[in-house]
Design a protein around this motif. Structure first.
Motif, mmCIF file in Angstrom:
data_model
loop_
_atom_site.group_PDB
_atom_site.id
_atom_site.type_symbol
_atom_site.label_atom_id
_atom_site.label_comp_id
_atom_site.label_asym_id
_atom_site.label_seq_id
_atom_site.Cartn_x
_atom_site.Cartn_y
_atom_site.Cartn_z
ATOM 1 N N MET A 1 -12.449 42.722 13.030
ATOM 2 C CA MET A 1 -12.283 41.432 12.344
ATOM 3 C C MET A 1 -11.282 41.527 11.197
ATOM 4 O O MET A 1 -10.466 40.637 11.000
ATOM 5 N N MET A 2 -11.380 42.628 10.450
ATOM 6 C CA MET A 2 -10.461 42.783 9.316
ATOM 7 C C MET A 2 -9.025 42.954 9.811
ATOM 8 O O MET A 2 -8.085 42.472 9.183
ATOM 9 N N LEU A 3 -8.868 43.649 10.930
ATOM 10 C CA LEU A 3 -7.519 43.822 11.489
ATOM 11 C C LEU A 3 -6.956 42.473 11.923
ATOM 12 O O LEU A 3 -5.788 42.177 11.678
ATOM 13 N N LYS A 4 -7.803 41.669 12.570
ATOM 14 C CA LYS A 4 -7.355 40.328 12.972
ATOM 15 C C LYS A 4 -6.958 39.548 11.731
ATOM 16 O O LYS A 4 -5.951 38.853 11.708
ATOM 17 N N GLY A 5 -7.793 39.678 10.708
ATOM 18 C CA GLY A 5 -7.534 38.977 9.445
ATOM 19 C C GLY A 5 -6.233 39.404 8.810
ATOM 20 O O GLY A 5 -5.635 38.663 8.040
ATOM 21 N N ALA A 6 -5.790 40.618 9.126
ATOM 22 C CA ALA A 6 -4.551 41.127 8.524
ATOM 23 C C ALA A 6 -3.335 40.808 9.390
ATOM 24 O O ALA A 6 -2.221 41.177 9.049
ATOM 25 N N GLY A 7 -3.575 40.152 10.554
ATOM 26 C CA GLY A 7 -2.440 39.742 11.378
ATOM 27 C C GLY A 7 -2.201 40.584 12.627
ATOM 28 O O GLY A 7 -1.169 40.437 13.287
ATOM 29 N N PHE A 8 -3.133 41.487 12.944
ATOM 30 C CA PHE A 8 -3.001 42.261 14.186
ATOM 31 C C PHE A 8 -3.576 41.471 15.363
ATOM 32 O O PHE A 8 -4.532 40.706 15.194
ATOM 33 N N GLU A 9 -3.014 41.700 16.555
ATOM 34 C CA GLU A 9 -3.673 41.217 17.768
ATOM 35 C C GLU A 9 -4.634 42.337 18.162
ATOM 36 O O GLU A 9 -4.221 43.494 18.294
ATOM 37 N N VAL A 10 -5.907 41.993 18.317
ATOM 38 C CA VAL A 10 -6.904 43.045 18.576
ATOM 39 C C VAL A 10 -7.523 42.860 19.954
ATOM 40 O O VAL A 10 -7.987 41.780 20.306
ATOM 41 N N ILE A 11 -7.497 43.932 20.719
ATOM 42 C CA ILE A 11 -8.179 43.925 22.017
ATOM 43 C C ILE A 11 -9.391 44.829 21.849
ATOM 44 O O ILE A 11 -9.254 46.035 21.616
ATOM 45 N N ASP A 12 -10.569 44.222 21.928
ATOM 46 C CA ASP A 12 -11.800 44.963 21.666
ATOM 47 C C ASP A 12 -12.482 45.310 22.999
ATOM 48 O O ASP A 12 -12.927 44.424 23.723
ATOM 49 N N LEU A 13 -12.566 46.599 23.267
ATOM 50 C CA LEU A 13 -13.159 47.042 24.543
ATOM 51 C C LEU A 13 -14.677 47.184 24.469
ATOM 52 O O LEU A 13 -15.303 47.562 25.451
ATOM 53 N N GLY A 14 -15.236 46.939 23.294
ATOM 54 C CA GLY A 14 -16.696 46.991 23.175
ATOM 55 C C GLY A 14 -17.205 48.394 22.899
ATOM 56 O O GLY A 14 -16.562 49.164 22.191
ATOM 57 N N VAL A 15 -18.370 48.702 23.472
ATOM 58 C CA VAL A 15 -19.019 49.990 23.188
ATOM 59 C C VAL A 15 -19.011 50.882 24.431
ATOM 60 O O VAL A 15 -18.711 50.421 25.528
ATOM 61 N N ASP A 16 -19.358 52.153 24.198
ATOM 62 C CA ASP A 16 -19.486 53.106 25.312
ATOM 63 C C ASP A 16 -18.221 53.104 26.178
ATOM 64 O O ASP A 16 -18.293 52.956 27.403
ATOM 65 N N VAL A 17 -17.086 53.257 25.506
ATOM 66 C CA VAL A 17 -15.800 53.134 26.212
ATOM 67 C C VAL A 17 -15.329 54.509 26.708
ATOM 68 O O VAL A 17 -15.148 55.439 25.909
ATOM 69 N N SER A 18 -15.107 54.611 27.978
ATOM 70 C CA SER A 18 -14.676 55.885 28.564
ATOM 71 C C SER A 18 -13.196 56.125 28.263
ATOM 72 O O SER A 18 -12.440 55.161 28.046
#
Ligand code: B1M
Length: 208
Positions: free
Chosen positions: A110-127
């Motif tokens: 969220m903070m990265l988005k707030g700073a102007g990044f495009e964020v792709i969130d893969l969630g948890v337990d990511v291989s």
């Protein structure tokens, strides 16, 4: 005339309704979308980030601010796209394989988005394979891995190794309660951040 400081204040206070109303008014008054983003939304999130780093506010305040930012962004995004405003970087983030803790990771996202990044969130337990697949398809500039368990930390090293072997050139930063700078150095990560606000500072430095 809309004062963008009042928009920043709405974000700081986590006032979703005010953030949406002020963003709409600013757009109606033809204030540039980038100006609204930089001097309203991001300015507010920066204040929250700094206060969080200093221990002046806590997780709930950051979550409220991020929620207000998200609501305002939904209004602002079409105008940003029309104006050709590009994100400052594409950031792929996930919690390491075997680990389902995501509160801290979500805050960082969220903070990265707030700073102007495009964020792709893969969630948890990511291989490692999932990190690789998405890093390739989205052509990201930065990858963030979070871990909350000492038992899942080795998965970060495994992921880093797999990313290198797959020829991914994106920089990789790591974080989470048990993670340290010396661990990041040991496994060859490009950076470590102790909290969400520091993660933003580091991400900005890594894409600079
Ligand atoms: Co878990 N858990 N948990 N848990 N849990 C801890 C982490 C633990 C310390 C509790 C304890 O024993 N005292 C302990 C880990 C011990 C260890 O390994 N050293 C633990 C354990 C053991 C477990 C289970 C194994 C318990 C069990 O089942 N026997 C199990 C593991 C499941 C799994 O992952 N496979 C488990 C499960 C859970 C819940 C599901 C119940 C829940 C998670 C809910 C969720 O995340 N959706 C949970 C919770 C909530 C916690 C505690 C209580 C809180 C974690 C948290 O969210 N903190 C935690 C104990 C504690 O910390 N008091 C604990 C708030 C969050 C904002 O902080 O995540 O550190 P944090 O994020 C910070 C920074 O670390 C940093 O920025 C964030 C914001 O400032 N940061 C990054 C985080 N990621 C970053 C990435 C970056 C940069 C910075 O760059 C990419």
């Amino acid at each position: 005339m809309t004062d963008l400081k009042s928009l920043a204040d709405a974000i700081i206070k986590g006032n979703q309704d005010a953030a949406k109303t002020i963003t709409s008014s600013a757009l109606d008054e033809a204030i540039a979308a980038k100006d609204i983003l930089d001097n309203g939304l991001i300015a507010g999130m920066n204040v929250i980030g700094e206060r969080f780093k200093k221990g002046e506010v806590f997780v709930p305040e950051v979550l409220f601010a991020a929620r207000a930012m998200k609501a305002a962004m939904e209004i602002l995004e079409p105008a940003l796209a029309k104006a050709g405003v590009k994100p400052i970087g594409k950031f792929l983030i996930g919690t390491v394989q075997g680990d389902i803790h995501d509160i801290g990771k979500n805050l960082v996202a969220m903070m990265l988005k707030g700073a102007g990044f495009e964020v792709i969130d893969l969630g948890v337990d990511v291989s490692p394979e999932k990190f690789i697949e998405n890093a390739k398809s989205a052509n990201v500039s930065l990858i963030g891995i979070s871990a909350l368990l000492t038992t899942t930390m080795p998965g970060m090293e495994k992921t880093l190794k797999a990313l290198k072997e797959a020829g991914i050139s994106a920089k990789v930063m790591i974080g989470g309660a048990p993670v340290t700078q010396s661990y990041a150095d040991k496994i060859g990560a490009d950076g470590y951040a102790a909290d969400a606000a520091s993660a933003v500072d580091l991400a900005k430095a890594l894409v600079a």
